[in-house]
Design an enzyme around this catalytic site. Structure first.
Site, PDB file in Angstrom:
ATOM      1  N   ASP A   7       0.820  -1.217   0.000  1.00  0.00           N
ATOM      2  CA  ASP A   7       0.000   0.000   0.000  1.00  0.00           C
ATOM      3  C   ASP A   7       0.852   1.264   0.000  1.00  0.00           C
ATOM      4  O   ASP A   7       0.554   2.229  -0.715  1.00  0.00           O
ATOM      5  CB  ASP A   7      -0.936   0.006   1.211  1.00  0.00           C
ATOM      6  CG  ASP A   7      -2.205  -0.794   0.962  1.00  0.00           C
ATOM      7  OD1 ASP A   7      -2.212  -1.626   0.032  1.00  0.00           O
ATOM      8  OD2 ASP A   7      -3.183  -0.599   1.700  1.00  0.00           O
ATOM      9  N   ASN A  25      -5.535  -2.101  -4.394  1.00  0.00           N
ATOM     10  CA  ASN A  25      -6.656  -2.075  -3.445  1.00  0.00           C
ATOM     11  C   ASN A  25      -6.287  -1.265  -2.207  1.00  0.00           C
ATOM     12  O   ASN A  25      -6.718  -1.571  -1.092  1.00  0.00           O
ATOM     13  CB  ASN A  25      -7.040  -3.509  -3.050  1.00  0.00           C
ATOM     14  CG  ASN A  25      -8.434  -3.586  -2.446  1.00  0.00           C
ATOM     15  OD1 ASN A  25      -9.230  -2.655  -2.555  1.00  0.00           O
ATOM     16  ND2 ASN A  25      -8.734  -4.696  -1.794  1.00  0.00           N
ATOM     17  N   ASP A  35     -10.222  -2.303  12.069  1.00  0.00           N
ATOM     18  CA  ASP A  35      -9.229  -3.236  11.542  1.00  0.00           C
ATOM     19  C   ASP A  35      -8.782  -4.257  12.584  1.00  0.00           C
ATOM     20  O   ASP A  35      -8.126  -5.248  12.244  1.00  0.00           O
ATOM     21  CB  ASP A  35      -8.021  -2.474  11.005  1.00  0.00           C
ATOM     22  CG  ASP A  35      -8.301  -1.826   9.656  1.00  0.00           C
ATOM     23  OD1 ASP A  35      -9.314  -2.178   9.028  1.00  0.00           O
ATOM     24  OD2 ASP A  35      -7.514  -0.949   9.243  1.00  0.00           O
ATOM     25  N   GLU A  90     -11.432  -4.416   2.245  1.00  0.00           N
ATOM     26  CA  GLU A  90     -10.828  -5.156   1.139  1.00  0.00           C
ATOM     27  C   GLU A  90     -11.727  -6.289   0.656  1.00  0.00           C
ATOM     28  O   GLU A  90     -11.716  -6.655  -0.512  1.00  0.00           O
ATOM     29  CB  GLU A  90      -9.466  -5.702   1.559  1.00  0.00           C
ATOM     30  CG  GLU A  90      -8.343  -4.685   1.545  1.00  0.00           C
ATOM     31  CD  GLU A  90      -8.271  -3.804   2.769  1.00  0.00           C
ATOM     32  OE1 GLU A  90      -7.226  -3.186   2.991  1.00  0.00           O
ATOM     33  OE2 GLU A  90      -9.266  -3.723   3.531  1.00  0.00           O
ATOM     34  N   HIS A 139      -5.402  -9.175   3.630  1.00  0.00           N
ATOM     35  CA  HIS A 139      -4.304  -9.381   4.573  1.00  0.00           C
ATOM     36  C   HIS A 139      -4.790  -9.623   5.989  1.00  0.00           C
ATOM     37  O   HIS A 139      -4.211 -10.423   6.726  1.00  0.00           O
ATOM     38  CB  HIS A 139      -3.367  -8.162   4.535  1.00  0.00           C
ATOM     39  CG  HIS A 139      -4.051  -6.847   4.753  1.00  0.00           C
ATOM     40  ND1 HIS A 139      -3.553  -5.879   5.592  1.00  0.00           N
ATOM     41  CD2 HIS A 139      -5.208  -6.319   4.255  1.00  0.00           C
ATOM     42  CE1 HIS A 139      -4.361  -4.820   5.587  1.00  0.00           C
ATOM     43  NE2 HIS A 139      -5.369  -5.077   4.774  1.00  0.00           N
ATOM     44  N   ARG A 140      -5.839  -8.945   6.407  1.00  0.00           N
ATOM     45  CA  ARG A 140      -6.294  -9.080   7.800  1.00  0.00           C
ATOM     46  C   ARG A 140      -6.968 -10.428   8.051  1.00  0.00           C
ATOM     47  O   ARG A 140      -6.887 -10.959   9.165  1.00  0.00           O
ATOM     48  CB  ARG A 140      -7.196  -7.912   8.180  1.00  0.00           C
ATOM     49  CG  ARG A 140      -6.517  -6.571   7.968  1.00  0.00           C
ATOM     50  CD  ARG A 140      -6.774  -5.568   9.057  1.00  0.00           C
ATOM     51  NE  ARG A 140      -6.065  -4.326   8.764  1.00  0.00           N
ATOM     52  CZ  ARG A 140      -4.800  -4.092   9.082  1.00  0.00           C
ATOM     53  NH1 ARG A 140      -4.108  -5.009   9.727  1.00  0.00           N
ATOM     54  NH2 ARG A 140      -4.218  -2.948   8.762  1.00  0.00           N
ATOM     55  N   LYS A 175       0.428  -6.548   1.907  1.00  0.00           N
ATOM     56  CA  LYS A 175      -0.276  -5.260   1.818  1.00  0.00           C
ATOM     57  C   LYS A 175       0.102  -4.342   2.971  1.00  0.00           C
ATOM     58  O   LYS A 175       0.224  -3.126   2.799  1.00  0.00           O
ATOM     59  CB  LYS A 175      -1.782  -5.512   1.789  1.00  0.00           C
ATOM     60  CG  LYS A 175      -2.646  -4.261   1.648  1.00  0.00           C
ATOM     61  CD  LYS A 175      -4.104  -4.656   1.540  1.00  0.00           C
ATOM     62  CE  LYS A 175      -5.026  -3.454   1.598  1.00  0.00           C
ATOM     63  NZ  LYS A 175      -4.868  -2.536   0.460  1.00  0.00           N
TER      64      LYS A 175
END
Length: 417
Positions: free
Chosen positions: A51, A93, A295, A323, A374-375, A400
């Site tokens: 990112d 993204n 997040d 995302e 990613h999370r 990311k």
């Protein structure tokens, strides 16, 4: 590309020191502000990830010099304005980059296209486009999502701009960061009381102030920004609180002691609020409001799977436009771990909790879909610390925001193959 990673539950508490990467949220704010400031700014403690690299590349397209002297620093040199790029800005993204630059390119003299990948083209940006139009800036996004076409005019106007921040606080931050280029003071006002993560607006204002902006909060929903522009400065970026939540949760799940170099209470980022709930494990409360630490919700939800009692997550509707639809993704993947473990209830998530899951000899045989998110990958890896059979698909998606995540777990003695 790595297709999958299998996690073997450690037979010992996780003990050691891990330094989380710099904050993505603060790094991308600082990169943009440095690009808008005349002179040279040195950003230290920064995150180098997909990112932030996309943000840096877009700034280079607009005439800004962005150098990378080491793995955690950027040196940004700018004439104090952005030049029209020769091609569209392609930002994958990266939500922060797309939202922040959609407003910032209004300062360019000319037409700019801000675009992303197929996932980004499903993420709403209409409220920000509407706000720009109200300032007299010609902007359009025919689908309500990127790509966005902005006809820059070299300044940001003046007066009052209203924005619906209910879908994303990034819209508000985007307007605030461009506002010092107004022809006069600009008032940025919320149209409603809801703001998905007010703490991120506080981060924005703090970073703006560090670069010389004058921002006054007139009331709970209105900020006045003076036309000061920005001054180059040296800026230190704190570690990423969202990344820290995985390490705090790993410590809690294994009874370990992981030193991340920063006390839980020292973070300024909103996701650090998750620390209070992680400390409560395995007796997390029956209801957790995730609205101001969105997040961190995937981390808390996976932790809740091993809690003593069920946990309901509320205030998380905006997770549907991240995302991926994270409410659905978390529920679906928890139910792979054990059928019936979680359910979507409107825009809330109920995790029914099963302490018996914490059994390394248990073979879940769960291949966790990560949805290029990613999370989802990093949070579900935590389940593999307490039960066997957890396999993470598309593990490279962690690049990311936390490219070193798998190495960090290995450094603590977790076997990952």
């Amino acid at each position: 590309m790595t297709a999958s990673l299998a996690i073997t539950p450690p037979d010992h508490p996780l003990v050691g020191r891990v330094t989380p990467p710099g904050s993505k949220s603060i790094t991308n704010r600082a990169l943009l502000l440095a690009a808008l400031a005349k002179g040279t700014s040195r950003l230290t403690g920064a995150l180098k990830s997909k990112d932030t690299k996309l943000m840096a590349a877009a700034l280079r397209q607009m005439g800004v010099t962005v150098e990378e002297p080491d793995d955690t620093s950027f040196t940004v040199t700018s004439a104090g304005f952005l030049a029209a790029p020769a091609a569209p800005l392609l930002l994958g993204n990266a939500g922060t980059a797309v939202r922040f630059l959609t407003a910032a390119v209004a300062l360019v003299d000319g037409m700019v296209v801000v675009d992303g990948d197929e996932a980004m083209r499903k993420r709403p940006i209409g409220p920000l486009v509407t706000a720009l139009n109200s300032l007299g800036i010609k902007a359009s996004a025919p689908t309500g999502c990127p790509p966005v076409m902005v006809e820059g005019r070299g300044h940001f106007g003046s007066g009052r701009v209203e924005i619906d921040g209910g879908l994303s606080s990034q819209y508000v931050s985007a307007l605030l960061m461009a506002a010092p280029f107004g022809e006069g003071p600009i008032d940025v006002a919320l149209t409603g009381q809801d703001l998905d993560a007010r703490g991120y607006v506080d981060l924005t204002v703090a970073a703006m102030t560090a670069f010389g902006a004058q921002v006054t909060q007139l009331d709970h929903t209105t900020w006045r920004v003076e036309p000061t522009r920005y001054a180059a400065t040296d800026f230190v970026i704190e570690p990423d609180a969202s990344a820290a939540t995985y390490l705090w949760a790993a410590e809690a799940l294994t009874g370990g002691s992981i030193d991340i170099g920063v006390p839980m209470d020292a973070f300024t980022q909103p996701d650090a609020r998750a620390a209070a709930f992680i400390r409560m494990f395995p007796n997390m409360p029956a209801v957790i409001d995730g609205s101001q630490m969105q997040d961190a919700v995937p981390t808390l939800a996976v932790l809740a799977a091993f809690n003593a009692t069920p946990v309901r997550f509320v205030g998380i509707a905006n997770l549907r436009v991240k995302e991926t639809d994270r409410i659905r993704a978390i529920a679906t993947e928890l139910n792979r771990v054990r059928p019936g473990l979680a359910s979507e209830e409107g825009d809330e998530l109920l995790v029914r909790s099963d302490p018996a899951l914490a059994n390394p000899s248990r073979k879940a045989r769960s291949r966790i879909e990560t949805y290029e998110d990613h999370r989802i990958a990093m949070s579900f890896a935590l389940a593999g610390l307490r039960m066997g059979g957890i396999v993470i698909l598309d593990p490279d998606c962690v690049g990311k925001t936390y490219p070193g995540y798998w190495d960090a777990l290995r450094s603590l003695g977790v076997a990952i193959t």
